[in-house]
Scaffold this active site. Structure first.
Site, PDB file in Angstrom:
ATOM      1  N   CYS A  16      -1.194  -6.388  -3.301  1.00 10.67           N
ATOM      2  CA  CYS A  16      -0.111  -6.812  -2.415  1.00 10.67           C
ATOM      3  C   CYS A  16      -0.161  -6.122  -1.056  1.00 10.67           C
ATOM      4  O   CYS A  16      -0.724  -5.043  -0.913  1.00 10.67           O
ATOM      5  CB  CYS A  16       1.252  -6.480  -3.020  1.00 10.67           C
ATOM      6  SG  CYS A  16       1.542  -7.202  -4.617  1.00 10.67           S
ATOM      7  N   GLY A  42      -4.016  -9.674  -0.378  1.00 14.03           N
ATOM      8  CA  GLY A  42      -3.443 -10.619  -1.321  1.00 14.03           C
ATOM      9  C   GLY A  42      -3.521 -12.019  -0.782  1.00 14.03           C
ATOM     10  O   GLY A  42      -2.990 -12.298   0.300  1.00 14.03           O
ATOM     11  N   ASN A 117       4.613  -3.149  -3.036  1.00 12.83           N
ATOM     12  CA  ASN A 117       3.177  -2.997  -3.272  1.00 12.83           C
ATOM     13  C   ASN A 117       3.005  -1.807  -4.214  1.00 12.83           C
ATOM     14  O   ASN A 117       3.440  -0.705  -3.909  1.00 12.83           O
ATOM     15  CB  ASN A 117       2.465  -2.732  -1.935  1.00 12.83           C
ATOM     16  CG  ASN A 117       1.006  -2.324  -2.097  1.00 12.83           C
ATOM     17  OD1 ASN A 117       0.477  -1.570  -1.296  1.00 12.83           O
ATOM     18  ND2 ASN A 117       0.337  -2.811  -3.124  1.00 12.83           N
ATOM     19  N   GLY A 118       2.393  -2.038  -5.357  1.00 17.77           N
ATOM     20  CA  GLY A 118       2.200  -0.962  -6.323  1.00 17.77           C
ATOM     21  C   GLY A 118       2.428  -1.470  -7.722  1.00 17.77           C
ATOM     22  O   GLY A 118       2.293  -2.671  -7.985  1.00 17.77           O
ATOM     23  N   TYR A 256     -12.445   1.085   0.196  1.00 14.68           N
ATOM     24  CA  TYR A 256     -12.592  -0.365   0.153  1.00 14.68           C
ATOM     25  C   TYR A 256     -11.357  -1.173   0.548  1.00 14.68           C
ATOM     26  O   TYR A 256     -11.468  -2.132   1.301  1.00 14.68           O
ATOM     27  CB  TYR A 256     -13.048  -0.785  -1.254  1.00 14.68           C
ATOM     28  CG  TYR A 256     -13.063  -2.290  -1.451  1.00 14.68           C
ATOM     29  CD1 TYR A 256     -13.972  -3.081  -0.755  1.00 14.68           C
ATOM     30  CD2 TYR A 256     -12.156  -2.911  -2.295  1.00 14.68           C
ATOM     31  CE1 TYR A 256     -13.985  -4.462  -0.911  1.00 14.68           C
ATOM     32  CE2 TYR A 256     -12.162  -4.290  -2.454  1.00 14.68           C
ATOM     33  CZ  TYR A 256     -13.070  -5.063  -1.764  1.00 14.68           C
ATOM     34  OH  TYR A 256     -13.070  -6.413  -1.902  1.00 14.68           O
TER      35      TYR A 256
END
Ligand code: SF4
Length: 483
Positions: A16, A42, A117-118, A256
């Protein structure tokens, strides 16, 4: 852990991105642009909730940000000077609109929307308790737990949010919007990123600083681990509602996930990757003719490797950027084309050469073996793989799409076994200490690592409550098994 589509390029996937803005006449348009810059985090669905006059306007759809919010009418309907947005990635079967964020609810104090996000690692346990208490869930995301915990709490929106977040375990960066403010918060370990920016009188929050560049905003600072910021008419207010905890930012963001043009905690992601490549070259040099990145993610570390070794750097593999959703459900006739749809060897540059192939990680090893084969077919004399992360031996439970541990190549094979399976002449990964040195830290302190590196070490900084309780072996962010 997740099924992946047949052209998955064998990477872990961030699930996300989030964005928030307070005090802009074009809040929704800025949110759409910010989400567009964060699309790499995402690609399955996106949403924006905007407000400013007590009315909340939401638009959430499956698809890419540009397709969803490219229509002027969509943005026009999202009136208000405050907005939050979210993009999502998941691979669990068919996408489901009810899980697309931001989630919205009318609570006792008024409207409230949240995006996350997580991954909350005690989400299943809390959800079960809430369901027993009569809560009716609208989605199968862990994020909705926060709304229910707030609904059953008391006090101001900030009091309720703090109360809710004190009850959850896990990795989270959150943006939320209520009638008079935008809120941003990072978990006490700061696993996932969140940065603060400014555009004139407006304040912004985003997963990465590249989302500020696109709207002409300036990066102000990173939100600290455990910090909650409230953006309102009086500016930015910082709260520290959680007990201090060791900082454990996800080191894979530097390797990344994040875009190379983002800056995290003052360190350019591009620069970090080049430094990792340089460190990798010092640790694992090889007699070769040229350095070739596996594009795009291997590019900065390959530049760093080439610079350190003084070997020529060439784009010996060309990436087709237009492979994507078209092939999510390919027919069996084209499935065998596999990696060639995305990558092609640049024969003119690699024929007869001893090639150092630089990539950022090996997850299942499926793509690596095909790329090595492709480079050999194009006439390379030798192929030496250099990987700019340590071997990925463990799954992530903190908001990253990961195969189950037994599917991770490095959890099953040693370096020799992996080299044989991939079919390269030599294989080397950067060491954990080398990776930390590239980050400007003098090696990894096992008793207090400076980052989360659990997918390389198995040292999980946040308890995995649901997993320990045996609720499920899957990552819980989408709670798909409950759906
Ligand atoms: Fe990042 Fe790996 Fe930690 Fe997950 S386990 S947060 S991918 S370092």
């Amino acid at each position: 852990m997740r099924t992946t589509h047949p052209f998955d390029d064998d990477h872990l996937r961030e699930e996300c991105a989030i964005f928030g803005i307070y005090g802009s006449g074009d809040a929704a348009a800025h949110a759409a642009l910010g989400l567009h810059a964060l699309q790499h985090r995402g690609q399955e669905a996106a949403g924006i909730v905007a407000t400013g006059n007590g009315q909340f306007h939401a638009h959430r759809e499956l698809g890419l940000v540009g397709d969803i919010f490219g229509e002027e009418n969509v943005i026009k309907q999202l009136e208000g000077t405050m907005a939050i947005g979210h993009t999502r990635y998941s691979t669990t079967g068919r996408p489901n609109l009810r899980n697309v964020q931001p989630l919205f609810a009318d609570l006792e104090f008024g409207g409230f929307a949240v995006a996350h996000n997580g991954n909350l690692t005690n989400a299943v346990s809390i959800r079960e308790e809430l369901v027993c208490r009569g809560c009716i869930f609208q989605s199968t995301t862990d994020t909705e737990i926060i709304i229910h915990l707030m609904a059953t709490s008391s006090g101001t929106v900030i009091d309720r949010m703090v109360d809710a977040l004190r009850q959850v375990d896990g990795a989270y960066s959150i943006v939320a919007v209520a009638e008079e403010c935008v809120i941003g918060c990072r978990d006490p370990h700061g696993v996932r990123p969140l940065v603060l920016g400014r555009l004139g009188d407006a304040y912004l929050l985003a997963s990465e600083s590249c989302a500020f560049d696109i709207v002409g905003a300036v990066y102000v600072r990173d939100i600290d681990p455990g910090e909650m910021v409230v953006l309102n008419g009086e500016g930015v207010h910082s709260h520290r509602p959680f007990p201090p905890a060791p900082k454990r930012f996800c080191i894979f963001e530097y390797i990344y996930f994040s875009r190379p043009d983002s800056v995290i905690e003052g360190l350019s992601v591009y620069q970090a990757r080049k430094r990792i490549g340089g460190e990798l070259a010092r640790e694992a040099p090889v007699d070769a003719d040229l350095v070739v990145p596996v594009p795009d993610s291997g590019v900065p570390s390959a530049i760093g490797y080439a610079h350190e070794t003084s070997l020529p750097y060439e784009m010996g593999i060309i990436r087709n950027h237009y492979v994507g959703r078209t092939f999510i459900e390919p027919s069996s006739e084209i499935r065998h084309l596999g990696v060639k749809l995305k990558h092609n060897a640049n024969r003119a540059h690699i024929e007869g050469k001893r090639v150092v192939l630089v990539d950022d990680s090996i997850v299942r090893g499926t793509t690596s073996s095909k790329i090595v084969e492709m480079v050999r077919d194009a006439g390379a004399k030798e192929v030496h793989m250099r990987i700019s992360s340590p071997p990925t031996t463990h799954s992530c439970f903190y908001g990253v799409d990961t195969p189950e541990r037994e599917q991770l190549l490095a959890s099953k094979l040693d370096i020799k076994g992996m080299r044989e399976l991939i079919g390269c002449d030599s294989l080397a990964f950067i060491s954990m200490d080398g990776l930390y040195r590239a980050m400007g830290v003098e090696g990894r302190d096992p008793s207090a690592p400076a980052f989360c590196d659990a997918c390389f070490s198995g040292d999980y900084p946040i308890r995995l409550t649901d997993l320990d309780d045996g609720a499920t072996g899957r990552q819980l962010s989408l709670l798909a098994e409950i759906a």
